[in-house]
Each structure stands twice: as C-alpha cells, then as structure tokens.
Design a protein around this motif. Structure first.
Motif, PDB file in Angstrom:
ATOM      1  N   ASP A   7       0.857  -1.183   0.000  1.00  7.21           N
ATOM      2  CA  ASP A   7       0.000   0.000   0.000  1.00  7.21           C
ATOM      3  C   ASP A   7       0.896   1.238   0.000  1.00  7.21           C
ATOM      4  OD1 ASP A   7      -2.410  -1.401  -0.181  1.00  7.21           O
ATOM      5  OD2 ASP A   7      -2.434  -1.773   1.963  1.00  7.21           O
ATOM      6  N   ALA A   8       0.635   2.225   0.861  1.00  9.43           N
ATOM      7  CA  ALA A   8       1.511   3.403   0.931  1.00  9.43           C
ATOM      8  C   ALA A   8       2.316   3.407   2.224  1.00  9.43           C
ATOM      9  CB  ALA A   8       0.687   4.684   0.810  1.00  9.43           C
ATOM     10  N   ARG A   9       2.515   2.214   2.810  1.00 10.43           N
ATOM     11  CA  ARG A   9       3.193   2.129   4.103  1.00 10.43           C
ATOM     12  C   ARG A   9       4.718   2.117   3.965  1.00 10.43           C
ATOM     13  NH1 ARG A   9      -1.380  -1.292   4.937  1.00 10.43           N
ATOM     14  NH2 ARG A   9      -0.252  -2.976   3.908  1.00 10.43           N
ATOM     15  N   LEU A  32      -2.916   6.781  -6.059  1.00  7.00           N
ATOM     16  CA  LEU A  32      -3.189   7.834  -5.080  1.00  7.00           C
ATOM     17  C   LEU A  32      -3.773   9.075  -5.733  1.00  7.00           C
ATOM     18  CD1 LEU A  32      -0.079   7.589  -2.726  1.00  7.00           C
ATOM     19  CD2 LEU A  32      -2.398   6.750  -2.302  1.00  7.00           C
ATOM     20  N   VAL A  33      -3.278   9.399  -6.927  1.00 11.09           N
ATOM     21  CA  VAL A  33      -3.816  10.566  -7.642  1.00 11.09           C
ATOM     22  C   VAL A  33      -5.252  10.295  -8.089  1.00 11.09           C
ATOM     23  CG1 VAL A  33      -3.617  11.996  -9.711  1.00 11.09           C
ATOM     24  CG2 VAL A  33      -1.576  11.425  -8.395  1.00 11.09           C
ATOM     25  N   MET A  34      -5.510   9.101  -8.620  1.00 15.53           N
ATOM     26  CA  MET A  34      -6.825   8.803  -9.196  1.00 15.53           C
ATOM     27  C   MET A  34      -7.878   8.531  -8.121  1.00 15.53           C
ATOM     28  SD  MET A  34      -6.039   6.720 -12.672  1.00 15.53           S
ATOM     29  CE  MET A  34      -7.543   7.337 -13.434  1.00 15.53           C
ATOM     30  N   GLU A  66       3.963  14.830   5.476  1.00 15.26           N
ATOM     31  CA  GLU A  66       3.350  13.556   5.094  1.00 15.26           C
ATOM     32  C   GLU A  66       4.322  12.651   4.356  1.00 15.26           C
ATOM     33  OE1 GLU A  66      -0.202  14.431   2.888  1.00 15.26           O
ATOM     34  OE2 GLU A  66      -0.726  16.091   4.223  1.00 15.26           O
ATOM     35  N   LEU A  67       5.613  12.991   4.344  1.00 22.38           N
ATOM     36  CA  LEU A  67       6.611  12.146   3.690  1.00 22.38           C
ATOM     37  C   LEU A  67       6.753  10.814   4.434  1.00 22.38           C
ATOM     38  CD1 LEU A  67       9.383  14.767   2.852  1.00 22.38           C
ATOM     39  CD2 LEU A  67       8.075  13.427   1.200  1.00 22.38           C
ATOM     40  N   PRO A  68       7.043   9.664   3.760  1.00 25.87           N
ATOM     41  CA  PRO A  68       7.363   9.580   2.330  1.00 25.87           C
ATOM     42  C   PRO A  68       6.141   9.457   1.420  1.00 25.87           C
ATOM     43  CG  PRO A  68       7.666   7.459   3.340  1.00 25.87           C
ATOM     44  CD  PRO A  68       7.277   8.393   4.455  1.00 25.87           C
ATOM     45  N   GLN A  69       4.938   9.262   2.002  1.00 28.92           N
ATOM     46  CA  GLN A  69       3.764   9.053   1.151  1.00 28.92           C
ATOM     47  C   GLN A  69       3.520  10.220   0.208  1.00 28.92           C
ATOM     48  OE1 GLN A  69       0.210   7.734   3.147  1.00 28.92           O
ATOM     49  NE2 GLN A  69      -1.134   8.455   1.516  1.00 28.92           N
ATOM     50  N   LEU A  78      11.021   6.276  -2.385  1.00 26.08           N
ATOM     51  CA  LEU A  78      10.459   5.208  -1.562  1.00 26.08           C
ATOM     52  C   LEU A  78      10.545   5.506  -0.073  1.00 26.08           C
ATOM     53  CD1 LEU A  78      11.712   1.969  -3.354  1.00 26.08           C
ATOM     54  CD2 LEU A  78       9.521   3.127  -3.595  1.00 26.08           C
ATOM     55  N   ASN A  79      11.596   6.252   0.316  1.00 31.79           N
ATOM     56  CA  ASN A  79      11.756   6.536   1.732  1.00 31.79           C
ATOM     57  C   ASN A  79      12.703   7.711   1.917  1.00 31.79           C
ATOM     58  OD1 ASN A  79      11.336   6.186   4.504  1.00 31.79           O
ATOM     59  ND2 ASN A  79      11.533   3.955   4.333  1.00 31.79           N
ATOM     60  N   ILE A  80      12.750   8.243   3.111  1.00 33.23           N
ATOM     61  CA  ILE A  80      13.656   9.340   3.434  1.00 33.23           C
ATOM     62  C   ILE A  80      14.450   8.973   4.681  1.00 33.23           C
ATOM     63  CG2 ILE A  80      12.195  11.107   2.374  1.00 33.23           C
ATOM     64  CD1 ILE A  80      11.240  11.840   5.203  1.00 33.23           C
ATOM     65  N   ASP A  81      15.645   9.542   4.795  1.00 35.31           N
ATOM     66  CA  ASP A  81      16.495   9.337   5.963  1.00 35.31           C
ATOM     67  C   ASP A  81      16.757  10.706   6.581  1.00 35.31           C
ATOM     68  OD1 ASP A  81      18.593   8.938   7.779  1.00 35.31           O
ATOM     69  OD2 ASP A  81      19.449   7.300   6.612  1.00 35.31           O
TER      70      ASP A  81
END
Length: 377
Positions: free
Chosen positions: A155-157, A322-324, A233-236, A259-262
């Motif tokens: 999903d967006a997890r 997510l956009v649609m 709301e990052l990384p989503q 995909l992710n941030i540090d």
C-alpha cells in the motif's frame, strides 16, 4: 491458453470470478495485500486449490482483476499454457549481501536460454534496487529476451514487501518466470502521463539509489521546501511528486519515485539509481492525464501484434492510484477498450515497473507508469 481467476476479499471466502476448471501444470499468480499474505497458512491454502500448480506470490499496493481494482484482498490468476512452457526460479536479496545486481545475474543464470522468449519478474520492492536488479538480469540474458514485471508494494506504508515461489511469501524475495515456445506472442509497453514542472536540478552527490545533493544543497531539504506543508506527510506525499530523471548523455528520461527518506542523513532513497551528473525535475499529474497515459500504453502494446491478446498482465504504480483515488478503475477501463474484452486481465499496483521503452528491447525501471505485458499462444 486456459485461465481461472478468483478473489478473496477481507473477511470473506474465495470467490471464483470465472468458471472453475481443472488446469494442467498451471502457473498461479497470486497478488495480494501484505497483511493477508503474511498468513502462515496462505501457501497451503493455495496449494490445496491447485495441487499441481506452481504458485508465485507478490504483495501489492492494490490488486487488479478484470476491470476492477481491489484493496485488502488476494487475487489469483491460474494459467495453463497449451502450446508453450514456463520455468520459475527465485533468489533472496539477503543471500547476496543486499547486492541487487549480483542477485539478478545469479537468477537469470538458472534459466536455460534455448527457446526462452520472455522473463516476467515479481520482485521485493522495499529492499531491492530495481535498476541494479535489471542490470544483473540482463548480464546473463540474450539480447532478444524481453524483461517485464514489477516491484511489489505495501500500500503506501513502505514498511515491508513480500514475494515467493511455492512457499509462504517472504521479505527480500525475487521471482522470475521464464516463458518458452515459438507459439507465444508477447508484446509490452509502458506510459506515464506525468508532466515535469519547476527548475531543473543537477545531481551533485548520490550513491546508487540514494540521493544526497541537488545543486550542491541537501536534496531532502530542497524537496521539503517545494512540498511545503505536505512535507509532514513524507514519504507518502512523495508519491504525488516524483522526479523526472535524465541521465547525463542520454535523451531519454525515466521517472523515479521516492520510496523513503532518511532524516538523520538528510537523504532520499529512490526505487532505482540516480547517477551523479544527471538532472531531475519535479513532476505532477491529473486523473485525466493518467487515464490517457494508460490508453497510450495499451495502444503501444497492441501496435505490432498479429493476434489478439489472451492474457494481459498490468503493473501500475501506487502513485497513479493515489492521484486517481476513487477513479482508479478508469485506467483499467482504458486498457480494456484498447486491447479488447477477450483478454483476461490481472495485475497489481507496484513500487516500480519493469519494461523496455516502446520499440526497444533493453529493460528499464520506471515509476508512475502503466506497464502492460500482453500474451497469447
């Protein structure tokens, strides 16, 4: 080609959406919600349904079955090839010290190249560098072999993705399905529908798929500045604003999803390589543009076919979904309109799509695209 399809929605039993018939040596593609696939009995459950089948699992950010898109479900598509053959091999990234390229090289080394027509990949999407995986896969592949597929989703997890072959789904697994035979006609295509905006930035520091600096400034700080309040709301939130990447010396561009941030290192981790010396630009899209992109992908995939496809494997990106939002199924409808209602539709929403550009053979890692693999015998 014969097929059987079924779905298990949350809290319900399996429901067959097509006639349940006996299949010989079926390839069983199972795409589902990560939490559902973590069930310790899921493989035994599927093996009981298809005792002589070979079962490939992949976790998703949404399941595609027919004209519908599902969440929190498990879908299956069992395929009997009547004139062709298939072979499956799998490897785990943990056995290769997290080196995606070496894994890809070892994986394709397992396949006989005689009669090999196509490789379809179902890969972990959280631990694998998609572009490095492709480089490895292509090292042991003849130049005329097409590779398509996708990176599994959650999903967006962005917590954990799962895949497996004839076993319970597990983290870090990459599965390759090799399709063999002269009777096969397989075509593929991808298209996005996203538009670049804002200033073009130079990648001044990166390592593989980790982005450190843009124009000599911390990349994450700069990206947060553009996102404004959405940076919380990052990384989503990054799925709505991917990067358009142009590698130095190339006229082609590919889209890279974050995909992710540090936060500690002030870096961004992307689905594939972002080489130093390349340029990036923010992107955005609309519902109508994404639906039109899916239609174009389908038209490109149909362009040089001699037969109508019997099976269409769709891999679309979580960012598009997510956009649609509630209109997600519109892009599936656009695909069906272009390829015809005779094709069995299956697939999933991913963290990355694998496919060549139109009229090319070499595979690329894409983000934010609709990717199709159309198959007939």
């Amino acid at each position: 080609m014969k097929t059987v399809q079924a779905i298990k929605e949350k809290g319900k039993e399996w429901y067959f959406t097509s006639e349940k018939i006996d299949l010989k040596n079926p390839l069983v593609l199972v795409f589902g919600n990560r939490f559902s696939l973590e069930s310790l009995t899921i493989y035994d459950e599927l093996k009981a349904m298809f005792p002589i089948g070979n079962i490939v699992f992949g976790s998703t950010s949404g399941e595609i079955l027919g004209e519908n898109v599902y969440d929190e479900s498990i879908t299956l598509t069992a395929i009997e090839f009547e004139k062709s053959q298939y072979h499956i091999h799998s490897k785990n990234i943990h056995d290769f010290e997290n080196n995606s390229e070496k894994l890809g090289e070892a994986l394709t080394d397992k396949f006989s190249k005689e009669g090999l027509k196509h490789l379809f990949i179902v890969s972990d999407g959280n631990l694998v560098n998609g572009s490095a995986l492709i480089q490895g896969l292509e090292k042991n592949c003849p130049d005329n072999i097409i590779i398509t597929g996708g990176l599994c989703g959650d999903d967006a997890r962005f917590e954990k993705t799962l895949a497996s072959y004839n076993s319970n789904p597990k983290s870090g697994e990459i599965v390759a399905v090799g399709l063999y035979g002269d009777h096969l006609e397989i075509t593929c295509a991808n298209y996005g529908g996203w538009s670049a905006f804002g200033p073009i930035r130079n990648i001044t520091k990166s390592r593989e798929n980790v982005l450190y600096e843009l124009d000599g400034k911390p990349a994450l700080d700069l990206y947060k500045k553009y996102l404004g309040d959405k940076s919380n709301e990052l990384p989503q939130a990054a799925l709505l604003y991917p990067l358009n990447l142009r590698v130095k010396g190339s006229n082609e561009t590919v889209v890279r999803t974050i995909l992710n941030i540090d936060e500690k290192e002030n870096t961004m981790i992307l689905a594939g390589d972002v080489p130093e010396g390349s340029t990036v630009q923010l992107m955005m899209s609309t519902v109508d543009d994404i639906a039109e992109g899916a239609s174009k992908a389908a038209m490109y995939a149909m362009r040089n076919r001699t037969k109508k496809p019997e099976l269409a494997l769709l891999v679309s990106c979580i960012g598009r979904k997510l956009v649609m939002n509630q209109r997600t199924e519109e892009e599936i409808e656009e695909v069906i309109e272009a390829i015809g209602g005779q094709a069995v539709i299956a697939g999933f929403y991913s963290y990355g799509e694998l496919s060549p550009f139109s009229n090319q053979i070499g595979c690329k890692l894409h983000n934010q695209t609709m990717t199709l693999t159309l198959i007939s015998e």
